[in-house]
Design an enzyme around this catalytic site. Structure first.
Site, mmCIF file in Angstrom:
data_model
loop_
_atom_site.group_PDB
_atom_site.id
_atom_site.type_symbol
_atom_site.label_atom_id
_atom_site.label_comp_id
_atom_site.label_asym_id
_atom_site.label_seq_id
_atom_site.Cartn_x
_atom_site.Cartn_y
_atom_site.Cartn_z
ATOM 1 N N GLU A 66 33.511 -113.191 56.617
ATOM 2 C CA GLU A 66 32.597 -113.288 57.755
ATOM 3 C C GLU A 66 31.668 -114.495 57.637
ATOM 4 O O GLU A 66 31.279 -114.876 56.530
ATOM 5 C CB GLU A 66 31.717 -112.028 57.819
ATOM 6 C CG GLU A 66 32.511 -110.775 58.050
ATOM 7 C CD GLU A 66 31.758 -109.497 57.703
ATOM 8 O OE1 GLU A 66 31.988 -108.499 58.390
ATOM 9 O OE2 GLU A 66 30.960 -109.495 56.753
ATOM 10 N N ASP A 237 30.382 -100.776 57.099
ATOM 11 C CA ASP A 237 29.919 -102.060 57.631
ATOM 12 C C ASP A 237 31.052 -102.903 58.191
ATOM 13 O O ASP A 237 30.979 -104.121 58.232
ATOM 14 C CB ASP A 237 29.160 -102.847 56.539
ATOM 15 C CG ASP A 237 30.007 -103.148 55.325
ATOM 16 O OD1 ASP A 237 31.159 -102.666 55.268
ATOM 17 O OD2 ASP A 237 29.546 -103.877 54.438
#
Ligand code: NAD
Length: 349
Positions: A66, A237
């Site tokens: 990410e 998450d």
């Protein structure tokens, strides 16, 4: 004719893993966790001045990579971070990261740093900052379910910021619990290893879940969560990666960082898109109520947001000033005459 300007090399301070560890020891980990919690809270206070977007995620079968950018108009930051739950089996970290801070006016980087340690510190500081507003005021005992890389940081931040004095530990791998018990010996925490998650949560005012598994896991079931408890859910998450049974969410007041990101990645991905949540920054500014009464179940559905990394980066930038906890990195080509990039290359030959 192009003028020849005096040399102005744009060196970028770089904090290596070794220097980050020196910095933490120099400041003291509990002081640093408290200072980070305050830095993050200051930035949550001015939440609306940040440029915000859900992080850019590249998913694969094994994990996710990410990029997490944000800016307050003066300083820009991004973090590169991965999440690979299977990594520990081959001796690698589940989460690794590095990050950069840049000057918005010129676009020049002003700091490059390791962020694997810094992520563990900022995640723990964020959890404690949220618990400071949401957990029962007399909270002294916390369960930590999942005793991996993040876990000791979580325990120490809750001690330093919220006054937790007892932790009850559970992990499916007893070696992880033993590692945590060993690492936290002599730090003023009473440590109680438990044989199950049910046993760990008994009598706790705060429950932290920080497990890693790429699935809809059920680390906590509804019957394990009594009235008045604060849940600090760290491990869910990523799309398809949660820790709590959805019935717990139905009984809780849910607080999130940035809804467009949390609805994709957090525990609330199990719920309808209009499931009610409170943006945590509103509690910090006083726009929204955190804990209302001593029977309310509060849930911090943490996924990690770019502003927390921004706060951690600006904190490190300020803390390394005048120290030798960084080296200067020659990473920006910066010819004396700005338009003579090619000339600079020729002269190097
Ligand atoms: P880790 O792999 O080092 O540790 C995870 C631990 O969970 C392991 O010890 C494992 O044995 C244990 N575990 C797995 N399934 C379990 C279960 N069912 N019951 C009990 N224990 C179980 O990972 P880490 O670096 O400590 O990260 C923990 C989680 O936190 C990860 O999912 C990571 O993605 C997440 N994380 C979130 C944030 C955030 O900002 N919210 C930041 C960093 C990490």
């Amino acid at each position: 004719m192009l003028a020849i300007l005096p040399s102005q090399k744009a060196m970028v301070p770089f904090v290596s893993v070794e220097n980050m560890m020196r910095l933490v020891h120099h400041i003291g980990i509990e002081v640093m966790l408290r200072e980070l919690a305050d830095a993050i809270e200051q930035d949550f206070q001015r939440w609306e001045s940040f440029d915000k977007k859900a992080r850019v995620a590249s998913h694969s079968e094994d994990g996710v990579i990410e990029l997490m950018p944000t800016s307050d108009g003066q300083v820009y930051s991004f973090k590169y971070v991965n999440g690979h739950p299977g990594n520990t089996q081959s001796g690698l970290q589940t989460v690794t990261a590095f990050g950069l801070l840049a000057d918005v006016a010129t676009g020049y980087p002003v700091l490059l740093t390791e962020m694997t340690l810094l992520t563990a510190l900022r995640t723990a500081a964020t959890s404690a900052m949220a618990a400071r507003h949401l957990a029962p005021k007399d909270a002294r005992t916390m369960a930590v379910i999942g005793n991996g890389a993040q876990a000791e940081f979580q325990a120490l931040a809750m001690k330093a910021v919220c006054g937790i004095d007892t932790i009850r530990l559970y992990d499916i791998d007893p070696d992880a619990t033993e590692k945590m018990r060993r690492n936290l010996r002599g730090r003023g925490l009473q440590i109680i290893p438990c044989a199950s998650a049910e046993e760990a949560v008994a009598g706790c005012q705060i429950i932290t879940t920080c497990t890693a598994d790429k699935q809809f896991a059920t680390i906590l079931t509804d019957n394990m969560v009594g009235p008045g408890v604060h849940i600090n859910a760290i491990g869910g998450d990523c799309p398809g990666k949660t820790e709590l049974h959805r019935d717990i969410l139905l009984r809780s007041d849910v607080f999130v960082e940035y809804p467009p990101q949390t609805r994709i990645e957090g525990e609330i991905q199990q719920m309808a898109p209009d499931f009610p949540v409170t943006e945590f920054w509103r509690v910090v500014t006083g726009d929204a109520v955190g804990r209302r009464d001593d029977r309310q179940i509060t849930l911090f559905d943490s996924v990690g947001f770019a502003i927390e990394d921004f706060s951690a980066l600006r904190y490190v930038r300020d803390r390394i000033k005048g120290t030798d906890f960084c080296i200067e990195l020659d990473m920006i080509a910066d010819p004396d005459e700005p338009r003579d990039l090619f000339g600079m290359l020729l002269r190097a030959g």
